[in-house]
Write a protein that holds these residues in place. Sequence first.
Motif, mmCIF file in Angstrom:
data_model
loop_
_atom_site.group_PDB
_atom_site.id
_atom_site.type_symbol
_atom_site.label_atom_id
_atom_site.label_comp_id
_atom_site.label_asym_id
_atom_site.label_seq_id
_atom_site.Cartn_x
_atom_site.Cartn_y
_atom_site.Cartn_z
ATOM 1 N N THR A 1 -32.600 120.397 4.365
ATOM 2 C CA THR A 1 -32.585 119.360 3.330
ATOM 3 C C THR A 1 -31.684 119.760 2.169
ATOM 4 O O THR A 1 -31.059 118.912 1.531
ATOM 5 N N THR B 1 -28.704 115.188 0.663
ATOM 6 C CA THR B 1 -29.917 114.374 0.609
ATOM 7 C C THR B 1 -30.253 113.984 -0.830
ATOM 8 O O THR B 1 -29.805 114.613 -1.787
ATOM 9 N N SER C 1 -33.183 114.360 -2.081
ATOM 10 C CA SER C 1 -34.019 115.448 -2.598
ATOM 11 C C SER C 1 -33.159 116.531 -3.244
ATOM 12 O O SER C 1 -33.501 117.060 -4.306
#
Length: 301
Positions: free
Chosen positions: A35, A40, A42
Motif C-alpha cells: 500500500t 494509493t 492511504s
Amino acid sequence: MSKLNYFIIAGLLRVVGWLSLGNAQKIGKWIGLLTWKLPTKSRQVTDTNLSICLPDLSDTDRSAMSKASMIQTGQTMMEVPLMWEWPVQKCLNLIKETKGLELIDEAMSSGKGLILLAPHLGNWELVGLFFSSRYKMAALYSPPNMPEFEDYMIKVRGRLGSELVRGDRRGLIRLTSILREGGVAGILPDQSPRGKGNAYAPFFGMEVRTMTLVSKLMQKTGANALITYAERLPDASGFRIVVKRTEPGLGEKDPVVATTALNRSIEHCVLDIPEQYQWEYKRMRHRPPGEANPYKPDQVC
C-alpha cells in the motif's frame, strides 16, 4: 447482496483468525508495504498528515515514518480478526507488560466513573478486551454500514460483558447512567465528529473539528478521565498496555479549552510511538469554514 457480503467478510475473518500473531503480522507487513509503494489514497493521506503534524522531520525521515506507519496499520488490520475470533484468554496472554495501571486504581477508588480514551494507536481492540476483563465497561461505537455485521461486532466485542452503546441520544443517556454508577466508558477520541457536539481545536497545530462529548460527560457525571493504548512490541512478542493522565482542562465548560486539552492528550500518546498511529485517517478533513482542505487543496471547508 448485503447478506452475501456479510458471509464473505465473516468467513474471511474466521480464516484469518486461525493465524498466529507472528503470521498475521507478517502478512500485515506486506500489505502495508504494498500500500505504501503504490500510489494509493492511504499513502497520500499518510504523507499529508505527517507533513502537517511532524513538520520538523526531514524528507528522508518523513518517508521512513510513512513506510513504518503503513506497515503498522497493515499489522493492525490483520490483528483485528485475531482479537475477534481468538478465545479471550488467548488474546489477553498477548499482554506482556503494563504501565500506569495504578492510575486506574486511583481513579476508581474515588467511587466516580472513569472515561477511558483510546485513540487509534497500536491495537485498540486489545485495549477494549483488557479493560472489559477487569471492569464493568461500556464502549461507544458507530454502527457499520452493513446491518448484519453490527450483530457480529457487538457479539465479539461484548464477550466479557462489555456493553456497546450507539453514539445516538439513547446511547449517550446509557453511557451517562453507567458513569454515574461508577462504571467505565471507553471512547475513541480522535475521530472527526458529526453533528453539533464539536468544537474547533488545534491538533498538532491545525484547527480541526473535535468532539465535545468527553467534557460534557465529565461535567454531567463527575467522572475522571485517563488515556490508554496497547503498544505493539517488536518481533511479534506481544503488547504493552500503557495508561497516562490526560491534560488539565479536559472537563472545562469552555468547549475550546476542553477540546484543546483532549487533542493535547492524544498528541502526547502519539509522540510516544508515532509509527503506530493511524496516520491513514483523514483527521484534518473538517476545518473551520473557509479554510483549505489539506487533502484537496483546491477545495475549502
